[in-house]
Design an enzyme around this catalytic site. Structure first.
Site, PDB file in Angstrom:
ATOM      1  N   MET A  35     -62.785  56.960 -81.446  1.00  0.00           N
ATOM      2  CA  MET A  35     -63.826  57.526 -80.057  1.00  0.00           C
ATOM      3  C   MET A  35     -63.946  59.135 -80.228  1.00  0.00           C
ATOM      4  O   MET A  35     -64.564  59.517 -79.328  1.00  0.00           O
ATOM      5  CB  MET A  35     -63.427  56.945 -78.708  1.00  0.00           C
ATOM      6  CG  MET A  35     -63.712  55.057 -78.471  1.00  0.00           C
ATOM      7  SD  MET A  35     -63.928  54.552 -76.962  1.00  0.00           S
ATOM      8  CE  MET A  35     -62.890  55.306 -75.709  1.00  0.00           C
ATOM      9  N   GLY A  41     -51.800  61.529 -83.289  1.00  0.00           N
ATOM     10  CA  GLY A  41     -51.818  60.465 -83.101  1.00  0.00           C
ATOM     11  C   GLY A  41     -53.143  59.526 -84.354  1.00  0.00           C
ATOM     12  O   GLY A  41     -52.528  59.214 -85.056  1.00  0.00           O
ATOM     13  N   HIS A  42     -54.004  60.589 -83.791  1.00  0.00           N
ATOM     14  CA  HIS A  42     -55.476  60.262 -85.391  1.00  0.00           C
ATOM     15  C   HIS A  42     -54.458  60.273 -86.015  1.00  0.00           C
ATOM     16  O   HIS A  42     -54.809  59.204 -87.117  1.00  0.00           O
ATOM     17  CB  HIS A  42     -56.465  60.078 -84.723  1.00  0.00           C
ATOM     18  CG  HIS A  42     -57.560  59.638 -83.050  1.00  0.00           C
ATOM     19  ND1 HIS A  42     -56.527  60.766 -81.219  1.00  0.00           N
ATOM     20  CD2 HIS A  42     -57.842  58.737 -82.508  1.00  0.00           C
ATOM     21  CE1 HIS A  42     -57.366  59.582 -81.451  1.00  0.00           C
ATOM     22  NE2 HIS A  42     -57.144  58.724 -80.839  1.00  0.00           N
ATOM     23  N   CYS A 156     -50.445  51.424 -83.140  1.00  0.00           N
ATOM     24  CA  CYS A 156     -49.948  50.027 -81.921  1.00  0.00           C
ATOM     25  C   CYS A 156     -49.334  50.945 -80.148  1.00  0.00           C
ATOM     26  O   CYS A 156     -48.826  49.706 -79.679  1.00  0.00           O
ATOM     27  CB  CYS A 156     -47.960  49.965 -82.872  1.00  0.00           C
ATOM     28  SG  CYS A 156     -48.150  49.407 -84.016  1.00  0.00           S
ATOM     29  N   ASP A 158     -51.864  50.726 -78.062  1.00  0.00           N
ATOM     30  CA  ASP A 158     -52.725  50.163 -77.668  1.00  0.00           C
ATOM     31  C   ASP A 158     -52.169  48.569 -78.528  1.00  0.00           C
ATOM     32  O   ASP A 158     -53.147  47.567 -79.176  1.00  0.00           O
ATOM     33  CB  ASP A 158     -54.020  50.139 -77.867  1.00  0.00           C
ATOM     34  CG  ASP A 158     -54.890  49.777 -76.565  1.00  0.00           C
ATOM     35  OD1 ASP A 158     -54.596  47.791 -76.269  1.00  0.00           O
ATOM     36  OD2 ASP A 158     -55.415  49.622 -76.350  1.00  0.00           O
ATOM     37  N   GLN A 161     -55.017  45.442 -77.748  1.00  0.00           N
ATOM     38  CA  GLN A 161     -56.042  45.569 -78.780  1.00  0.00           C
ATOM     39  C   GLN A 161     -55.541  45.867 -80.095  1.00  0.00           C
ATOM     40  O   GLN A 161     -56.422  44.754 -80.864  1.00  0.00           O
ATOM     41  CB  GLN A 161     -56.513  47.239 -78.090  1.00  0.00           C
ATOM     42  CG  GLN A 161     -57.777  47.066 -79.586  1.00  0.00           C
ATOM     43  CD  GLN A 161     -58.359  48.689 -79.517  1.00  0.00           C
ATOM     44  OE1 GLN A 161     -58.698  49.398 -78.781  1.00  0.00           O
ATOM     45  NE2 GLN A 161     -57.428  50.222 -80.825  1.00  0.00           N
ATOM     46  N   VAL A 184     -46.704  57.622 -82.339  1.00  0.00           N
ATOM     47  CA  VAL A 184     -46.852  58.980 -82.230  1.00  0.00           C
ATOM     48  C   VAL A 184     -46.626  59.533 -80.954  1.00  0.00           C
ATOM     49  O   VAL A 184     -47.607  59.690 -80.247  1.00  0.00           O
ATOM     50  CB  VAL A 184     -47.896  59.986 -82.735  1.00  0.00           C
ATOM     51  CG1 VAL A 184     -47.553  60.871 -83.602  1.00  0.00           C
ATOM     52  CG2 VAL A 184     -47.675  59.020 -84.756  1.00  0.00           C
ATOM     53  N   TYR A 192     -48.908  60.297 -78.148  1.00  0.00           N
ATOM     54  CA  TYR A 192     -50.016  61.102 -78.017  1.00  0.00           C
ATOM     55  C   TYR A 192     -51.493  59.996 -77.375  1.00  0.00           C
ATOM     56  O   TYR A 192     -51.793  59.115 -77.594  1.00  0.00           O
ATOM     57  CB  TYR A 192     -50.464  61.695 -78.922  1.00  0.00           C
ATOM     58  CG  TYR A 192     -49.361  62.247 -78.901  1.00  0.00           C
ATOM     59  CD1 TYR A 192     -50.128  64.349 -78.806  1.00  0.00           C
ATOM     60  CD2 TYR A 192     -47.929  62.481 -80.277  1.00  0.00           C
ATOM     61  CE1 TYR A 192     -48.906  65.005 -79.557  1.00  0.00           C
ATOM     62  CE2 TYR A 192     -47.584  63.824 -80.928  1.00  0.00           C
ATOM     63  CZ  TYR A 192     -48.010  65.460 -79.820  1.00  0.00           C
ATOM     64  OH  TYR A 192     -47.611  66.447 -80.400  1.00  0.00           O
ATOM     65  N   SER A 194     -55.913  60.443 -76.085  1.00  0.00           N
ATOM     66  CA  SER A 194     -56.848  61.266 -75.860  1.00  0.00           C
ATOM     67  C   SER A 194     -57.033  62.398 -74.027  1.00  0.00           C
ATOM     68  O   SER A 194     -57.467  63.395 -73.454  1.00  0.00           O
ATOM     69  CB  SER A 194     -58.642  61.067 -75.382  1.00  0.00           C
ATOM     70  OG  SER A 194     -57.849  60.979 -77.655  1.00  0.00           O
TER      71      SER A 194
END
Length: 525
Positions: A35, A41-42, A156, A158, A161, A184, A192, A194
């Site tokens: 998002m 992390g991303h 991982c 979430d 999800q 991460v 990490y 958002s």
């Protein structure tokens, strides 16, 4: 260059060109759904996708379907320009950033919905976020159909999800592999996210205790083994957080990792997830930790050491391709730092400045899945594959590699990459220092004369001016001396390494010998 697409039609045209490029063959595609508001992390997901696929797509879509009443859809950070730059630096091929209308959402969000099993959505976060996972499942399904990736990558952190998406893909027979990537964390242990940007400095200190509570529960789990009850695991975390009233605990539950059903009994075969959600001020944070007594042996690590010019890079890549393992040319990492230092024009002996450059250099190495293509090396998103092989870099890389601070920085990166095994690494100190516990160790060498001939042939093939053989032999011998006498992790053969002298051997013969060593090790595990 990272291309930006905002329509499904334009993205599909691009991907069709990638998939069916006749000159390159079949191309694998990796998708990282996000998002936006990208963080480290991303980037770890992108790095994994970039390693395993020829083409990487990052989707950036703030999905209104997964926000409930009173949640932060309006104030959710929108940083497309910055995200685009981060993707560019990370080697992403394409960004898909549609608006809600392009994704089929009109003013009242009319769209065919994908409804996961209530048993997986009505628990944990689903209790307070009604219809959240329905919204996630709907848009993720649409993204998978639009991009049609070979693999899709999710964090991982979430865990609910991830379990729902894995179940969705199986139930709907979607031809994609779902890859769950490790959470991460910041040095404090805070995962990490958002949403971390909403935390004050004081709040960040508090937030780190969420993960610490999970570690307390993990300790209880391993101390008690099969004698403990689920309630004891949960209480260990609850008792830790009870001392911190500023952390408002929403839930902490122990569930089966794959089905998300409550754990009623712990056995030696249990694969569990301890999940937590808590608020600090107005910021809601989630985290989890996996608990299992089943130890999955890591795939063996192959450590190939030896002096410069012994053919390590060529052999290592072919061994990795033959065995289906990850290829990591550690020498290229040192060459990348050397190039970065040379570009700055500083004296290589200024170790503090060299250390700073090494710490700030993002080096990515991966074997391109396209057959016949060389391994790519990126420095802060720039392809430096050819530039790191120039005579100037070659002449200076030993001086950089000999610096303790540089080696410590890069060794940590190498150990992180190889911690799960299944890696073929080459360098000067892989079997003696980086992975002294590697299951397969090889010391690959050749005479100085033979290595000089190979080096000269390589330079000519690259269209570069090649020194005479005597000069090259002297340079190789001098580099051997420097590598073998440096104070930090000198080049030496590990006592349990197999010596392979490549004089008179073909590449195929060397590769076959190492593959045989690996297969013998796998059989004995």
């Amino acid at each position: 260059m990272t291309q930006l697409f905002t329509t499904i039609a334009a993205l599909r045209n691009y991907l069709n060109d990638q998939k069916f490029n006749q000159s390159l063959g079949q191309v694998s595609i990796g998708l990282v759904p996000t998002m936006g508001a990208l963080h480290i992390g991303h980037l770890s997901l992108i790095d994994r996708a970039r390693t395993e696929n020829a083409c990487v797509v990052v989707s950036i879509f703030i999905n209104p379907l997964q926000f409930g009443a009173g949640e932060d859809f309006v104030k959710y950070p929108r940083t497309l320009e910055l995200d685009h730059q981060l993707c560019e630096n990370a080697g992403v091929d394409a960004i898909f950033a549609p608006d809600p209308q392009e994704m089929g959402l009109n003013a009242i969000n009319k769209l065919t919905q994908v409804i996961p099993p209530p048993e997986m959505t009505n628990i944990l976060c689903g209790r307070s976020r009604v219809s959240h996972f329905q919204g996630v499942a709907t848009i993720v399904t649409k993204l998978l159909n639009v991009v049609q990736p070979d693999r899709a990558y999710f964090g991982c952190k979430d865990g609910q999800q991830l379990a729902i998406i894995r179940n969705l893909v199986v139930d709907l027979n979607l031809p994609v592999e779902i890859i769950g990537c490790p959470t991460v964390r910041e040095p404090s242990g805070l995962a990490y996210s958002s949403r971390n940007q909403y935390l004050s400095g004081k709040d960040r200190v508090l937030a780190a205790h969420i993960y610490q509570s999970l570690l307390q529960a993990q300790q209880q789990f391993f101390l008690c083994y099969e004698l403990c009850y689920p309630a004891q695991i949960i209480e260990a975390a609850q008792n830790y957080l009870a001392k911190l009233p500023e952390i408002n605990l929403e839930y902490i539950e122990l569930v089966e990792a794959k089905t998300l059903q409550p754990c009623t009994q712990i056995t030696s075969k249990s694969e569990l997830m301890l999940a937590i959600a808590a608020r600090i001020g107005n910021t809601r944070l989630i985290d989890n930790i996996l608990l299992s007594h089943t130890i999955t042996p890591r795939k063996p690590i192959i450590a190939i050491d030896g002096p410069a010019g012994a053919g390590k890079s060529t052999v290592t890549k072919q061994v990795a391709n033959k065995l289906g393992l990850l290829f990591l040319d550690t020498g290229a990492m040192y060459r990348g730092v050397t190039l970065a230092v040379l570009r700055e024009g500083i004296d290589l002996r200024e170790q503090n400045k060299v250390k700073e450059i090494a710490a700030n250099s993002k080096i990515q190495l991966f074997a391109n899945p396209i057959a016949g293509k060389p391994m790519q090396v990126l420095l802060n998103g720039e392809d430096i594959t050819s530039e790191i092989r120039t005579p100037e870099v070659t002449a200076n890389v030993s001086a950089i590699a000999a610096q303790t601070a540089v080696r410590e920085i890069l060794v940590k990166q190498q150990q992180l990459i190889g911690q799960t095994g299944g890696v073929v690494m080459e360098g000067r100190d892989i079997g003696t220092h980086v992975f002294p516990d590697a299951e397969v160790k090889v010391f690959l060498t050749a005479s100085a004369e033979e290595r000089a001939k190979r080096r000269q042939a390589d330079l000519i093939a690259q269209g570069q001016v090649a020194p005479d053989l005597a000069t090259l032999k002297h340079e190789i011998q001098e580099r051997d001396r420097k590598d073998s006498t440096r104070d930090y992790a000198p080049l030496t053969q590990a006592v349990d390494a197999t010596l392979v002298n490549t004089d008179g051997l073909t590449i195929e013969e060397v590769v076959a010998a190492i593959v045989n060593l690996y297969e013998q090790k796998v059989q004995n595990l």
